[in-house]
Design an enzyme around this catalytic site. Structure first.
Site, mmCIF file in Angstrom:
data_model
loop_
_atom_site.group_PDB
_atom_site.id
_atom_site.type_symbol
_atom_site.label_atom_id
_atom_site.label_comp_id
_atom_site.label_asym_id
_atom_site.label_seq_id
_atom_site.Cartn_x
_atom_site.Cartn_y
_atom_site.Cartn_z
ATOM 1 N N MET A 244 19.385 31.899 34.076
ATOM 2 C CA MET A 244 18.506 30.905 33.485
ATOM 3 C C MET A 244 17.535 30.309 34.492
ATOM 4 O O MET A 244 16.479 29.803 34.149
ATOM 5 C CB MET A 244 19.386 29.791 32.920
ATOM 6 C CG MET A 244 18.853 29.142 31.684
ATOM 7 S SD MET A 244 19.805 27.671 31.383
ATOM 8 C CE MET A 244 21.072 28.285 30.344
ATOM 9 N N VAL B 41 19.787 26.094 40.064
ATOM 10 C CA VAL B 41 20.349 24.765 39.878
ATOM 11 C C VAL B 41 20.380 24.050 41.226
ATOM 12 O O VAL B 41 20.816 24.614 42.232
ATOM 13 C CB VAL B 41 21.782 24.836 39.309
ATOM 14 C CG1 VAL B 41 22.268 23.439 38.965
ATOM 15 C CG2 VAL B 41 21.822 25.730 38.084
ATOM 16 N N LYS C 239 18.389 21.755 36.671
ATOM 17 C CA LYS C 239 18.237 23.188 36.482
ATOM 18 C C LYS C 239 16.765 23.459 36.249
ATOM 19 O O LYS C 239 16.187 22.950 35.286
ATOM 20 C CB LYS C 239 19.077 23.629 35.288
ATOM 21 C CG LYS C 239 19.031 25.104 35.024
ATOM 22 C CD LYS C 239 20.066 25.516 33.996
ATOM 23 C CE LYS C 239 21.450 25.604 34.622
ATOM 24 N NZ LYS C 239 22.426 26.288 33.760
ATOM 25 N N ASP D 74 27.027 30.456 24.534
ATOM 26 C CA ASP D 74 27.220 31.167 25.794
ATOM 27 C C ASP D 74 28.417 30.595 26.533
ATOM 28 O O ASP D 74 28.370 30.380 27.735
ATOM 29 C CB ASP D 74 25.949 31.086 26.649
ATOM 30 C CG ASP D 74 25.971 32.092 27.794
ATOM 31 O OD1 ASP D 74 26.713 33.098 27.695
ATOM 32 O OD2 ASP D 74 25.279 31.869 28.807
#
Lengths: 109, 685
Positions: free
Chosen positions: B20, B23, B38, B131
């Protein structure tokens, strides 16, 4: 020795969707059920939801449920004490007349 | 990036990197606390619409507040870069803790309960994780599980199934798939959008992984993994794992979503049951308290808002739910629920912030179960173990549940059930567990009660709202019984009620009482519809007076109390015990407004020719709005309603199976029910 239960549709929600449950390969619990009653105890231990659907709180198999070992209705072979042959196939069969007589009883008050 | 400032967050250090984005640990310079930020990579968000959706969903997840969910504080965009500010969780990821040999069962259960609780919270707010995996669960040094990335996954990987089947190379060729594919549910792989139950699958994978130390579905290629997920059973779990835990995992990993648990709360309860079994002694073979739930997908459901009026209609072949606004002009219908089963008792419990429906379902074959729904019928519990059971030494077994009755408002967890064979059951934990009231069951009269036509039933329960120790029940055929010590002991209260079918016409008990009703504002007064005879008591059932003068027949079943006027009662007489149909083929509701001194027939809108209808004892009800709505349904399967206290009637629904129960509810706080002055649509000038 193992025996196999044939599970009718309405009870499969309590057997993880299984239409056949084999008893005998599950270790300590009733590894070799000698009688129908032993086999049911084992089935109910694994899938407790099945027990209260099949039997009353007094341990009686509900009125409109028939149990067959092979092709024999256990009503004529000794009921729950029926001895199981090797590799027995046990069918749990809801009686067709159940719905009918129920409708008749319930339509009068 | 380090030392840069995003909004009022100063980036301190990099914590990790995933599909994604990156972080960072950052400092919130306003609130002076550490947070995790993030920064979402452009690759993950793709085009603008995907970005919008991500923003939208991240904002939705920021509404989640739960000790086991990593809180999303803020979502923002700066210089075209999307960032998500989250609670900074110190600890290790669950996947790092599992590392190889799995966790002790106590830990699996402890974390499992917490993760299931987090899912239950988010699912309750319509947020699906999509997820969930062990690397998305952090375990703090205090042993608290925190689920990360709620609802964020959905729009990030657009079309994972397509990618998964396209990418046939070794697993490490695509980092995004490695972390996710082994947790994907079969239906997601088949291209379905996935729902709460896909999260429960993922939870099953996490539990399996935590217990066994390895994933349930393995393979060298994505193809092999996909094939294992869709077609294969996971390898057996090691023998030391309690059978109960195995059963929970197995159920989460049912290939068909409908065969899984349907709600995260059920998984939580099942894991808790295994936990307590493990603590209290021998491990149970499975969790007998666990719930199966029936999800009714292809069926019409109602959408209910605060202030809506709800009608619960039980029939001999299933139940229906109707909703309307407070105007009660148009009704939306949900159902039929419980196909083919008789539903003799329904109730709505809105106490203590609940929105819970209760229904008793009687199958001719499989027995009687009490079931509940917290989402207005979309899902219903189906307890593994029958919830109302006579004790083994009683010799009795449950035939049917005729009444579900709420305790007083100040006892929000108290519920009662009246059952056949005649007995009272009580619950003091909002329906979780039930016990037989032995004071009544052991009453010396009980062996001499005789079944009425419908069986020997306890069908009506009336707690006295002004006296917590007093309660009335009605038994057919035993009569009225009352307790003055909260159910410890009971005495017959039938003085003055006539019994036509016995040689002595005024026995102490044995009356075939069909219904009793009380107005809460005047609890010393009760009305009674008997098997022949309509009565009133003004002294708390110590004595009864006949009030049937002016009625076409004093035989009948149904009775409904006006919500505000303690002198006003509605009944629906039938001709006789031999001909249990409306007299003269005319469907007439009778109303008294002077406590039975006189009765008037209410007929406008009701068929007055050739109508031989039977309305049974729970077939009529009155809602609390002003003017009150009166509703009834009978054996012909027609539901009638009046929104002007009986002056005019309209058919609400017909073609139902024979109706045995009509109950009402106003949803939400009573004050939330707006009483609109609107005229019903059909009568507008």
């Amino acid at each position: 020795m193992s025996v196999t239960f044939h599970i009718p549709g309405p009870l499969r929600q309590f057997t993880n969707g299984l239409s056949h449950v084999e008893i005998g390969d599950i270790g300590g619990i009733a590894a070799s059920p000698a009688t129908l009653s032993d086999a049911l105890e084992a089935l109910w231990a694994i899938y407790p939801g099945v027990r209260d659907r099949m039997a009353t709180e007094q341990g009686q198999i509900r009125e409109h449920i028939n149990l067959f070992v092979g092709n024999e209705n256990v009503r004529y072979t000794g009921g729950l004490a029926t001895a199981l042959p090797e590799s027995a196939e046990i069918s749990i069969v809801p009686a067709i007349s159940g719905g009918l007589s129920f409708g008749q009883i319930r339509s009068v008050r | 990036m380090i030392d840069q400032v995003l909004g009022h967050y100063r980036i301190l250090s990099k914590i990790g990197e995933g599909g994604m984005g990156v972080v960072y640990r950052a400092r919130d310079e306003v609130l002076q606390r550490d947070v995790a930020v993030k920064v979402v990579s452009e690759r993950a968000t793709g085009d603008t619409s995907a970005r919008e959706l991500l923003l939208h969903e991240a904002r939705a997840s920021s509404s989640l507040s739960h000790p086991n969910i990593c809180t999303v504080h803020e979502v923002g965009e700066i210089g075209g870069e999307l960032y998500i500010v989250m609670e900074f969780v110190e600890g290790k990821s669950l996947s790092a803790l599992i590392a190889g040999d799995g966790l002790p069962c106590e830990s699996v259960l402890r974390y499992g309960v917490q993760i299931a609780g987090a899912l239950a919270h988010s699912h309750g707010r319509s947020i699906v994780h999509r997820d969930l995996k062990s690397s998305n669960v952090a375990i703090t040094p205090d042993g608290l599980a925190k689920v990360l990335d709620f609802g964020l996954a959905r729009r990030l990987f657009t079309g994972p199934p397509a990618e998964a089947t396209r990418t046939l190379g070794p697993l490490d060729s695509d980092a995004r798939i490695v972390g996710t594919l082994p947790y994907m549910a079969p239906e997601v792989l088949r291209g379905a959008a996935g729902d709460e139950r896909s999260d429960l699958w993922a939870l099953g994978v996490v539990l399996y992984e935590a217990a066994a130390g390895q994933l349930p579905f393995r393979g060298r290629t994505t193809f092999e993994i996909t094939s294992a997920i869709t077609h294969e059973l996971p390898p057996p779990l090691p023998g030391w794992i309690p059978r109960g835990l195995c059963a929970v995992i197995q159920r989460c990993l049912a290939k068909e979503p409908a065969q899984r648990y349907q709600r995260a709360g059920e998984v939580q309860a099942a894991l808790e049951a295994v936990q307590s079994a493990a603590m209290t002694g021998p491990v149970l073979p499975s969790d007998p308290k666990g719930f199966a739930t029936t999800v009714l997908r292809s069926m019409r459901h109602i959408e209910v808002k605060n202030g809506d009026v709800l009608l619960m209609v039980g029939t001999v072949k299933g139940a229906f739910l109707l909703r309307s606004t407070a105007a009660r002009a148009r009704w939306e219908v949900g159902g039929p629920y419980f196909h083919g089963q008789a539903v003799y008792a329904m109730a709505y419990d809105g106490r203590h912030g609940r929105h819970r429906l209760w229904a008793s379902t009687q199958s001719a074959i499989w027995g009687t179960i009490l079931r509940s729904s917290d989402d207005f019928g979309k899902t219903w519990t189906n307890p593994m173990e029958a919830n109302l059971k006579f004790p083994a030494d009683s010799g009795a077994s449950l035939k049917n549940i005729w009444q579900v009755c709420l305790g007083r408002p100040e006892e929000p967890d108290v519920l009662y059930c009246g059952v056949e064979p005649a007995a009272l059951f009580e619950s003091h934990d909002a329906g979780e567990s039930w016990a037989l009231n032995c004071g009544l069951f052991d009453h010396p009269h009980r062996p001499r009660w005789t079944p009425g036509n419908g069986g020997l039933t306890l069908h009506t329960i009336v707690p006295d709202p002004s006296n917590r120790r007093r309660m009335y029940v009605a038994i057919s055929a035993g009569g009225v019984y009352l307790t003055d010590d909260a159910g410890g002991s009971w005495r017959a209260a039938n003085h003055g009620v006539r019994v036509v079918f016995m040689p002595g016409k005024y026995p102490e008990f044995g009356q075939c009482v069909h219904k009793i009703a009380m107005h809460p504002a005047r609890p010393e007064r009760l009305f009674l519809q008997n098997h022949w005879g309509v009565y009133r008591s003004d002294d708390g059932a110590e004595s009864w007076q006949d009030i049937a003068r002016g009625l076409p027949s004093d035989f009948g079943f149904a009775m409904a109390m006006h919500p505000r006027d303690p002198d006003c009662v509605f009944i629906l007489p039938v001709e006789s015990d031999e001909f249990r149909c409306t007299p003269d083929g005319r469907l007439r509701v009778y109303r008294t407004r002077n406590a039975g001194a006189s009765w008037e027939a209410l007929t406008r809108g009701l068929p007055q020719k050739g109508t031989y209808e039977t309305v049974l004892r729970d077939g009529m009800t009155a809602d609390p709005l002003d003017p009150a709505g009166i509703y009834f349904g009978g054996r012909s399967g027609i539901l009638y309603g009046s929104v002007d206290e009986g002056k005019t009637w309209k058919k609400i629904l017909d073609g139902l199976p024979a109706v045995v129960c009509v109950k009402h509810a106003v949803v939400g706080e009573p004050r939330a029910a707006k009483q609109t002055k609107q005229v019903p649509a059909g009568r507008r000038r």
